[in-house]
Design a protein around this motif. Structure first.
Motif, mmCIF file in Angstrom:
data_model
loop_
_atom_site.group_PDB
_atom_site.id
_atom_site.type_symbol
_atom_site.label_atom_id
_atom_site.label_comp_id
_atom_site.label_asym_id
_atom_site.label_seq_id
_atom_site.Cartn_x
_atom_site.Cartn_y
_atom_site.Cartn_z
ATOM 1 N N CYS A 188 5.095 -6.544 14.447
ATOM 2 C CA CYS A 188 3.772 -6.211 13.953
ATOM 3 C C CYS A 188 2.976 -7.498 13.768
ATOM 4 O O CYS A 188 3.536 -8.603 13.774
ATOM 5 C CB CYS A 188 3.898 -5.462 12.638
ATOM 6 S SG CYS A 188 2.330 -4.898 11.978
ATOM 7 N N GLU B 268 6.562 -8.052 10.749
ATOM 8 C CA GLU B 268 7.601 -7.045 10.537
ATOM 9 C C GLU B 268 8.042 -6.496 11.904
ATOM 10 O O GLU B 268 7.239 -6.386 12.822
ATOM 11 C CB GLU B 268 7.023 -5.917 9.675
ATOM 12 C CG GLU B 268 8.027 -4.948 9.107
ATOM 13 C CD GLU B 268 8.911 -5.558 8.037
ATOM 14 O OE1 GLU B 268 10.082 -5.202 8.006
ATOM 15 O OE2 GLU B 268 8.431 -6.400 7.247
ATOM 16 N N ASN C 216 5.283 -2.161 6.579
ATOM 17 C CA ASN C 216 4.164 -2.581 5.727
ATOM 18 C C ASN C 216 2.866 -1.876 6.057
ATOM 19 O O ASN C 216 2.113 -1.515 5.168
ATOM 20 C CB ASN C 216 3.932 -4.093 5.864
ATOM 21 C CG ASN C 216 5.123 -4.894 5.385
ATOM 22 O OD1 ASN C 216 5.803 -4.508 4.447
ATOM 23 N ND2 ASN C 216 5.381 -5.998 6.043
ATOM 24 N N CYS C 217 2.590 -1.727 7.358
ATOM 25 C CA CYS C 217 1.258 -1.279 7.773
ATOM 26 C C CYS C 217 1.194 0.190 8.182
ATOM 27 O O CYS C 217 0.113 0.693 8.434
ATOM 28 C CB CYS C 217 0.759 -2.129 8.943
ATOM 29 S SG CYS C 217 1.030 -3.876 8.719
ATOM 30 N N CYS D 68 5.329 0.373 11.271
ATOM 31 C CA CYS D 68 5.602 -0.870 10.552
ATOM 32 C C CYS D 68 5.870 -0.500 9.094
ATOM 33 O O CYS D 68 5.168 0.328 8.526
ATOM 34 C CB CYS D 68 4.399 -1.804 10.646
ATOM 35 S SG CYS D 68 4.537 -3.225 9.542
ATOM 36 N N CYS E 69 1.957 -8.445 11.098
ATOM 37 C CA CYS E 69 2.454 -9.000 9.833
ATOM 38 C C CYS E 69 3.875 -9.534 9.980
ATOM 39 O O CYS E 69 4.502 -9.847 8.973
ATOM 40 C CB CYS E 69 2.401 -7.935 8.742
ATOM 41 S SG CYS E 69 3.613 -6.623 8.946
#
Ligand SMILES: [Zn+2]
Ligand SMILES: [Zn+2]
Length: 95
Positions: free
Chosen positions: A37, A41, A58-59, A56, A39
């Protein structure tokens, strides 16, 4: 009806690889490498109603298009295989 393109060569996809991504007949044995990702991840692959996409931690959901823009596919041609280098004995003197 939506025309899907092969994720590897952009030709019309008529098959799917084992990850569930649309591919042409030639690339149905190819699989995507690990994708990250934005980020950093590692994305996990999910198969939804409209095909495969990424998640993801996180996202949330990441579309294939987005994932490919973060992780440009490098052509995985046969050049990835290391070539055997043989040094002939008459070349050693030269080195
Ligand atoms: Zn293809
Ligand atoms: Zn993320």
């Amino acid at each position: 009806m939506r025309i899907t393109n092969c994720i590897f060569c952009r030709q019309q996809a008529i098959a799917k690889n084992e990850q569930g991504f649309a591919t042409c007949n030639m690339h149905k044995k190819e699989v995507l490498p690990e994708m990250n990702c934005a980020c950093k991840e590692i994305l996990s692959i999910k198969n939804g109603k409209y095909g495969a996409f990424f998640i993801c931690a996180n996202c949330g959901p990441i579309s294939l298009k987005k994932a490919l823009s973060i992780n440009p596919l490098v052509e995985t041609e046969k050049k990835a295989v290391p070539k055997e280098i043989t040094i002939r004995s008459d070349e050693i003197d030269f080195l």
